[in-house]
Motif scaffolding. Structure first.
Motif, PDB file in Angstrom:
ATOM      1  N   ILE A  41       0.647  -3.270   3.243  1.00  0.00           N
ATOM      2  CA  ILE A  41       1.958  -3.048   3.863  1.00  0.00           C
ATOM      3  C   ILE A  41       3.055  -3.167   2.824  1.00  0.00           C
ATOM      4  N   SER A  42       2.973  -4.203   1.991  1.00  0.00           N
ATOM      5  CA  SER A  42       3.994  -4.454   0.989  1.00  0.00           C
ATOM      6  C   SER A  42       3.977  -3.401  -0.113  1.00  0.00           C
ATOM      7  N   ALA A  43       2.777  -3.059  -0.595  1.00  0.00           N
ATOM      8  CA  ALA A  43       2.661  -2.145  -1.732  1.00  0.00           C
ATOM      9  C   ALA A  43       3.153  -0.743  -1.393  1.00  0.00           C
ATOM     10  N   SER A  44       2.856  -0.302  -0.157  1.00  0.00           N
ATOM     11  CA  SER A  44       3.210   1.070   0.221  1.00  0.00           C
ATOM     12  C   SER A  44       4.389   1.144   1.186  1.00  0.00           C
ATOM     13  N   ARG A  45       4.961  -0.027   1.502  1.00  0.00           N
ATOM     14  CA  ARG A  45       6.080  -0.095   2.452  1.00  0.00           C
ATOM     15  C   ARG A  45       5.736   0.674   3.727  1.00  0.00           C
ATOM     16  N   LEU A  46       4.585   0.327   4.271  1.00  0.00           N
ATOM     17  CA  LEU A  46       4.080   1.033   5.451  1.00  0.00           C
ATOM     18  C   LEU A  46       4.968   0.803   6.662  1.00  0.00           C
ATOM     19  N   ASP A  47       5.159   1.845   7.427  1.00  0.00           N
ATOM     20  CA  ASP A  47       5.955   1.773   8.649  1.00  0.00           C
ATOM     21  C   ASP A  47       5.049   1.347   9.795  1.00  0.00           C
ATOM     22  N   VAL A  48       4.796   0.036   9.866  1.00  0.00           N
ATOM     23  CA  VAL A  48       3.969  -0.535  10.922  1.00  0.00           C
ATOM     24  C   VAL A  48       4.636  -1.802  11.432  1.00  0.00           C
ATOM     25  N   LEU A 129     -12.437   4.164  18.970  1.00  0.00           N
ATOM     26  CA  LEU A 129     -11.739   4.666  17.796  1.00  0.00           C
ATOM     27  C   LEU A 129     -10.362   4.030  17.671  1.00  0.00           C
ATOM     28  N   ALA A 130      -9.972   3.712  16.450  1.00  0.00           N
ATOM     29  CA  ALA A 130      -8.633   3.199  16.200  1.00  0.00           C
ATOM     30  C   ALA A 130      -7.637   4.337  16.379  1.00  0.00           C
ATOM     31  N   VAL A 131      -6.642   4.142  17.227  1.00  0.00           N
ATOM     32  CA  VAL A 131      -5.687   5.199  17.564  1.00  0.00           C
ATOM     33  C   VAL A 131      -4.331   4.965  16.897  1.00  0.00           C
ATOM     34  N   SER A 132      -3.728   3.819  17.147  1.00  0.00           N
ATOM     35  CA  SER A 132      -2.412   3.550  16.577  1.00  0.00           C
ATOM     36  C   SER A 132      -2.536   3.273  15.081  1.00  0.00           C
ATOM     37  N   ARG A 133      -1.422   3.372  14.372  1.00  0.00           N
ATOM     38  CA  ARG A 133      -1.458   3.105  12.936  1.00  0.00           C
ATOM     39  C   ARG A 133      -1.806   1.647  12.667  1.00  0.00           C
TER      40      ARG A 133
END
Length: 207
Positions: A41-48, A129-133
């Protein structure tokens, strides 16, 4: 939706763990998975929703406790059931469905109804299956640490080689996750705490 914090989740682990060894094995793994996810999350600044991802990581394997027999041994033959067992456990504790799904929808890179039927898996035929990010990130971060004895870390290439035995489509699915989230830095220590600010200890990662 109220999301439980690390201490509340730790208490759930302590409540359901059949013994101290099982607690240490499962809870530490869950903390490490959160540490990997937090790094991504930190490295890519993920929008989660990081708070939701943290809870998902810390809860995803809680169903493993229900696979321990009275003799203290883990039922490896039915291990694939741990996701559904965790979903049931959290639902029984009154946790909302989005949190329960982290248990039942993190196995491998997703279990399909065809997988269940073709492999004769001991779970109801359905797509898991994983659906949400957030679900996809928890599933992905989980791939880099194994609860085997001794516990071990897997590099992205090592996991890709491991999952290939289930079909090239599984490798393709894993590579799509790598593209979405990036590779974790497995050459630096990974904090083992479950808190938002890191933890009380570290586990050296050797992929």
């Amino acid at each position: 939706m109220r999301i439980p914090g690390p201490e509340e989740i730790r208490a759930l682990h302590e409540k359901h763990a059949p013994n101290a060894e099982a607690f240490a094995l499962v809870h530490t793994h869950c903390e490490i998975v959160w540490s990997v996810a937090e790094q991504l999350i930190s490295a890519s600044r993920l929008d989660v929703d990081a708070e939701l991802v943290r809870a998902g990581c810390l809860l995803h394997d809680i169903g493993v406790y229900r696979l321990y027999g009275d003799d203290g041994r883990l039922d490896h033959a039915n291990y694939v059931r741990h996701g559904l067992l965790g979903h049931e456990l959290l639902a029984g504790e009154g946790l909302p469905e989005p949190l329960c799904r982290f248990c039942s929808h993190h196995t491998g890179v997703g279990v399909t109804k065809d997988d269940v039927l073709r492999q004769g898996l001991p779970i109801p035929p359905a797509d898991y299956l994983a659906v949400s990010r957030e679900e996809r990130l928890v599933m992905y971060a989980d791939k880099f640490h194994s609860k085997s004895r001794p516990s071990a870390f897997l590099s992205p290439d090592a996991y890709a080689a491991h999952v290939r035995r289930f079909g090239e489509e599984k490798v393709t699915a894993f590579e799509a996750l790598r593209t979405e989230f990036g590779d974790p830095d497995l050459d630096r220590p990974v904090p083992c705490g479950g808190g938002a600010e890191g933890g009380s200890g570290t586990a050296a990662v050797h992929a």
